[in-house]
Design an enzyme around this catalytic site. Structure first.
Site, PDB file in Angstrom:
ATOM      1  N   ARG A   1      64.448  60.114 153.341  1.00  0.00           N
ATOM      2  CA  ARG A   1      63.325  59.407 152.718  1.00  0.00           C
ATOM      3  C   ARG A   1      62.455  60.366 151.918  1.00  0.00           C
ATOM      4  NH1 ARG A   1      66.645  56.696 154.622  1.00  0.00           N
ATOM      5  NH2 ARG A   1      66.402  54.665 155.642  1.00  0.00           N
TER       6      ARG A   1
ATOM      7  N   CYS B   1      34.065  83.438 145.954  1.00  0.00           N
ATOM      8  CA  CYS B   1      33.374  82.954 144.755  1.00  0.00           C
ATOM      9  C   CYS B   1      32.455  81.789 145.107  1.00  0.00           C
ATOM     10  CB  CYS B   1      34.381  82.463 143.713  1.00  0.00           C
ATOM     11  SG  CYS B   1      35.308  83.735 142.834  1.00  0.00           S
TER      12      CYS B   1
ATOM     13  N   CYS C   1      32.218  71.232 166.303  1.00  0.00           N
ATOM     14  CA  CYS C   1      32.627  70.075 167.105  1.00  0.00           C
ATOM     15  C   CYS C   1      31.919  70.052 168.446  1.00  0.00           C
ATOM     16  CB  CYS C   1      34.144  70.098 167.321  1.00  0.00           C
ATOM     17  SG  CYS C   1      35.096  69.962 165.798  1.00  0.00           S
TER      18      CYS C   1
ATOM     19  N   CYS D   1      38.133  81.833 144.323  1.00  0.00           N
ATOM     20  CA  CYS D   1      38.453  82.032 145.738  1.00  0.00           C
ATOM     21  C   CYS D   1      37.270  81.572 146.604  1.00  0.00           C
ATOM     22  CB  CYS D   1      38.808  83.488 146.012  1.00  0.00           C
ATOM     23  SG  CYS D   1      37.392  84.609 146.061  1.00  0.00           S
TER      24      CYS D   1
END
Length: 339
Positions: free
Chosen positions: A7, A169, A181, A166
């Site tokens: 697939r 930056c 979390c 990057c």
């Protein structure tokens, strides 16, 4: 077995030739938590030739809500995540080579692992490690996919050395005191959405479909039904020390990494971030109170008692973690509560 990838091969941008490329590639995943385990499963099912997982933690009961490779037995046995992941991934696809490494993602360890790696997936929980990944990516010319999620929010960005801005930056410095979390929680659909963005980008890179690689930073909030796609091309800085005209890869140097020390006779580890970092103690106090732990603050420091450990956070960025002499454990606690 010939039908396993049929697939995927019917999908025109991949095809038979693209599948052959996927079968020959090596992907490095840093972190085997929610993002790491889901990325690993998707790529193992897709038939990536080799997947290397590195993680320093073990399976905990709180992980089972969103970390899809793990079981109650893994949590009961406190099995290292990388080991538990490898066991499950091998059952899913025995054709894929899965390398499991139980270790902290240090510069030395990562440099050793990068040989023949085609792409790096960020599944970490902290910017200290992400900026190390960023510099290694630039130094060795290896693409990497940034991803993060907390609450119902997620973000992803594809970084191509020599082409896109990057992470340095975009950030210019390590952000401190972010949500995690453990302080604001997380719902599993946010994980799944970030993973979908990351895996799609990895597959594009593995089959060399450069023109369809996403060049924008994407963010979303599934709970408030918000989504943005931000062009960041103009943020690439010629003077960036990670990806600019004269790179020095600053985050590979000792000075810009977390410093750790076990305090003699005190069952305590001190962690010191990079120079010039200061803490907003009021903001941290507000965030930590939501966890249910005991929080006390004076004008100079904040104390946070989790029950098994106590964190003392100073304005100059230093953190004392009482209740352990294990540096790896201390770093895990540090990132869990302070981002």
């Amino acid at each position: 077995m010939s039908e396993r990838y049929s697939r995927q091969e019917l999908f025109t941008p991949i095809g038979v030739e693209g599948q052959k490329k996927i079968n020959e590639k090596h992907v490095l995943i840093l972190g085997a938590g929610a993002l790491g385990s889901a990325n690993a499963e998707a790529l193992v099912r897709a038939g990536v030739g080799k997947v290397t997982l590195i993680d320093r933690d073990y399976v905990d009961w709180s992980n089972l809500q969103r970390q899809q490779l793990y079981t109650e037995k893994d949590a009961t046995d406190r099995l290292p995540k990388a080991i538990a992941a490898k066991q499950r991934l091998t059952e899913i696809n025995s054709e894929v080579e899965v390398e499991a490494i139980v270790a902290d993602a240090s510069v030395v360890e990562l440099e050793r692992l990068l040989k023949h790696v085609s792409v790096i997936i960020d599944a970490t929980d902290n910017f200290d490690t992400r900026l190390i990944i960023n510099d290694l990516s630039q130094k060795h010319g290896i693409p990497w996919i940034y991803g993060a999620c907390v609450g119902s929010y997620g973000i992803s960005y594809t970084i191509l050395p020599g082409d896109t801005p990057c992470l340095h930056c975009l950030l210019e410095r390590v952000p401190m005191g972010g949500m995690t979390c453990d302080t604001v929680g997380i719902i599993s659909p946010a994980v799944g959405m970030v993973v979908a963005y990351q895996v799609a980008e990895v597959l594009k890179i593995l089959v060399d479909d450069q023109k369809h690689i996403r060049r924008k930073l994407v963010t979303f909030d599934l709970w408030t039904n918000q989504s943005t796609s931000i062009s960041v091309e103009k943020l690439k800085r010629p003077g960036c020390l990670s990806c600019g005209e004269h790179p020095t890869y600053p985050f590979l140097s000792y000075e810009n990494q977390l410093k750790t020390a076990v305090l003699c006779g005190r069952d305590t580890v001190q962690i010191r971030p990079q120079e010039g970092v200061s803490r907003d103690l009021a903001q941290i106090e507000s965030s930590l109170k939501a966890t249910g732990g005991k929080v006390e603050r004076n004008p100079f420091l904040l104390s946070f008692d989790t029950g098994s450990h106590r964190l003392v956070i100073f304005q100059d960025g230093r953190v004392l973690i009482h209740g352990t002499k294990d540096i790896a454990e201390a770093k895990g606690i540090y990132h869990r509560y302070l981002g």
